[in-house]
Design an enzyme around this catalytic site. Structure first.
Site, mmCIF file in Angstrom:
data_model
loop_
_atom_site.group_PDB
_atom_site.id
_atom_site.type_symbol
_atom_site.label_atom_id
_atom_site.label_comp_id
_atom_site.label_asym_id
_atom_site.label_seq_id
_atom_site.Cartn_x
_atom_site.Cartn_y
_atom_site.Cartn_z
ATOM 1 N N LYS A 122 20.754 23.413 -42.627
ATOM 2 C CA LYS A 122 21.728 24.287 -41.965
ATOM 3 C C LYS A 122 22.546 25.102 -42.956
ATOM 4 C CE LYS A 122 21.909 21.992 -37.539
ATOM 5 N NZ LYS A 122 20.884 20.953 -37.763
HETATM 6 C C1 LIG Z 1 19.695 20.782 -37.075
HETATM 7 C C2 LIG Z 1 18.623 19.995 -37.705
HETATM 8 C C3 LIG Z 1 17.295 20.018 -37.206
HETATM 9 C C4 LIG Z 1 16.909 20.775 -35.952
HETATM 10 O O1 LIG Z 1 16.938 22.171 -36.092
HETATM 11 P P1 LIG Z 1 17.010 23.119 -34.795
HETATM 12 O O2 LIG Z 1 17.233 24.479 -35.339
HETATM 13 O O3 LIG Z 1 18.177 22.616 -33.996
HETATM 14 O O4 LIG Z 1 15.726 22.984 -34.073
HETATM 15 C C5 LIG Z 1 16.344 19.294 -37.882
HETATM 16 N N1 LIG Z 1 16.651 18.557 -38.976
HETATM 17 C C6 LIG Z 1 17.899 18.510 -39.474
HETATM 18 C C7 LIG Z 1 18.180 17.664 -40.669
HETATM 19 C C8 LIG Z 1 18.934 19.231 -38.870
HETATM 20 O O5 LIG Z 1 20.177 19.171 -39.368
#
Ligand SMILES: *Cc1c(COP(=O)(O)O)cnc(C)c1O
Length: 536
Positions: A122
């Site tokens: 993120k």
């Molecule tokens: C947010 C997140 C995801 C999922 O991503 P999306 O964009 O919500 O599909 C997968 N792995 C981790 C570690 C995350 O923080």
């Protein structure tokens, strides 16, 4: 630089607004009709992209791609360039998102997205979003002083990953206050320490007595409150913000070139590329859809879900439902309709918010007319509105076979259980080279292995997205590897995360029953105090 897209505009998936600028959609987050913002056109990669972009660095590539979505009239190229440089300067890997080959015999590669400040993917998006917020505010505030200045109040709920990435993306930013609610005692201790050890005056951690859903409900209610929206400019950082999706497109293109440059068995003419994405809110894999539509040669995007499998069930059946009726049995207990807590908590969702964006494009393609763009957009907006209102009223909806076929052209799906996550972590720990995966990454790896068995080498290559560093999810990694003689958890923890739990913290407890009105009071108070303490 592509000039034909100089007028890129945005619209809402529910048909309520058209012709919006990039700045408007980034600052608003969610459209007033409840829809999500999407670009009116998906641009194409420039005709000479394979030669011209081939040796670009991550930030240069980001600049090329963003320029197709953001008009230079809105953000001059030199400003955009500096924004991008600042956003990715904090990444520890020189490549920003390095590609690692896990298995040469299986053509399996891992795209590591966790080299940002909070060790999860993120960061790629939230570092940029923080800088965009600041950029727009500084520009609006030129020559303004004191109470006349535009101020942004960012509020979000987190079960762990989003909150810390948002805090690190926004800490110390001028004219922005950030409030992050987390369920007290229910995020991992490293995540809690990451968030609460940030002491910048514009960062406010609120530990709410309750669950993640309680936090989210409070935030939603606050966003709907007419009083607070008169006095504060509220902004959201959750995964529906368009800038987050845009930021995530870069690493798909970057990974493609990494493959071309460093993997001799990969040939742009003869190989087939499949990209596997651990998915929750459908933001990450949606960025993959955009680059695929732009012309990046990806054969399939494989959506990997955990046991919260609404996306997988949709691709199996054409039904998008919170919970299939047949599973509401006594065995599941009376609360079977809630989110299931799994070993990959950042993917624990009931519905995937960004899925609405894909639905719009599917409806546009299937029900639209070739000759009338405006009528097609209206039709797509109406369709999305009807589907989403069925989801709200009845807990689900089904789509026509033509829509499902269109969805299956670009995507496949796999569901991965907790038991499989543990087996996969163990499997790759014992492989050569040995690799310790976090549980979210392991969801993708499990799906990759299945996909490889159906699409074997030498023709197919798989890129599996690694979304977090294993040290962030100690609990699952320990479960998988406990008893392994040579495994020492502490050795795996990066220096930046060591000793974090002993650092000074700032966090305010929010008692049960305070409700969203109580939250409003806290936000108003704290923004006021912050305003008085800043010295300009
Ligand atoms: C947010 C997140 C995801 C999922 O991503 P999306 O964009 O919500 O599909 C997968 N792995 C981790 C570690 C995350 O923080």
């Amino acid at each position: 630089m592509a000039s034909h897209t100089a007028s890129q505009r945005y619209l809402s998936t529910r048909g309520g607004s058209y012709g919006l600028s990039f700045e408007e959609v980034v600052l608003k987050g969610l459209a007033s009709d409840g829809g999500l913002f999407i670009p009116e056109e998906i641009p194409c990669l420039p005709p000479d992209w394979t030669s011209r972009w081939r040796n670009l660095e991550f930030t240069e590539l980001a600049l090329e791609i963003f320029s197709l979505y953001v008009s230079p009239v809105e953000i001059p190229l030199t400003d955009l360039k500096s924004l991008i440089r600042r956003s990715y300067g904090a990444f520890r890997a020189p490549d920003v998102t390095p590609l690692v080959t896990l298995s040469e015999t299986e053509n399996l590669h891992l795209l590591e997205l966790f080299h940002g400040p909070t060790f999860a993917f993120k960061d790629v998006a939230l570092q940029l979003l923080g800088n965009l917020f600041e950029y727009f505010l500084v520009r609006r505030n030129e020559g303004r002083v004191g109470k006349k200045r535009h101020h942004l109040t960012v509020i979000g709920a987190t079960s762990g990953d989003t909150g810390s990435a948002a805090i690190y993306g926004l800490r110390g930013k001028k004219d922005v206050s950030v409030f992050i609610l987390h369920p007290k005692g229910r995020v991992s201790s490293i995540q809690e320490a990451q968030m609460t050890s940030v002491l910048d005056t514009n960062v406010h951690n609120l530990a709410v007595e309750g669950t993640f859903d309680d936090c989210q409900d409070m935030v939603k209610a606050l966003f709907n409150d007419p009083i607070v929206s008169k006095t504060h400019n509220l902004a959201a950082v959750n995964s529906i913000n368009w800038a987050r999706i845009l930021a995530q497109t870069t690493y798909y293109v970057h990974a493609y070139f990494s493959l071309l440059r460093s993997v001799p068995t990969f040939s742009p003419d003869n190989s087939k590329l499949r990209v596997v994405v651990p998915s929750g809110n459908f933001g990450d894999v949606l960025a993959g859809y955009f680059v695929k539509r732009m012309g990046l040669p990806i054969e399939k995007l494989v959506i990997a879900t955990n046991e919260n499998d609404i996306l997988h069930r949709f691709w199996q059946s054409g039904y998008y439902e919170k919970k299939p009726v047949h599973s509401r049995t006594m065995e599941d207990g009376p609360l079977a309709e809630g989110v299931k807590e799994t070993l990959s908590p950042a993917m624990d969702i009931l519905v995937s918010s960004n899925f609405e964006r894909l639905l719009w494009f599917l409806a546009y393609e299937v029900y639209g007319s070739n000759s009338d763009v405006h009528a097609s957009r209206n039709t797509a907006g109406e369709k999305v509105r009807a589907w989403l209102s069925d989801l709200k009223a009845h807990g689900g909806f089904s789509v026509d076979p033509t829509i499902l076929d269109a969805a299956r052209r670009d995507f496949e799906s796999e569901r991965v259980s907790d038991a499989e996550i543990l087996t996969t972590i163990k499997h790759f720990y014992h492989s050569t080279p040995s690799y310790i995966a976090d549980p979210h990454t392991a969801v993708g790896m499990t799906a990759s292995l299945r996909s490889i068995s159906r699409n074997p080498p030498p023709i197919s290559h798989h890129i599996s997205l690694a979304t977090a560093h294993p040290a962030k999810f100690a609990n699952a990694v320990m479960l998988a590897l406990e008893g392994e003689e040579k495994f020492v958890f502490e050795e795996m923890v990066p220096v930046e995360l060591r000793g974090l739990e002993e650092k000074e913290r700032r966090v305010r407890d929010v008692r049960e029953g305070v409700g969203w009105e109580g939250l409003r009071k806290i936000v108003e108070e704290m923004v006021e105090v912050e305003g008085n303490s800043s010295v300009d």
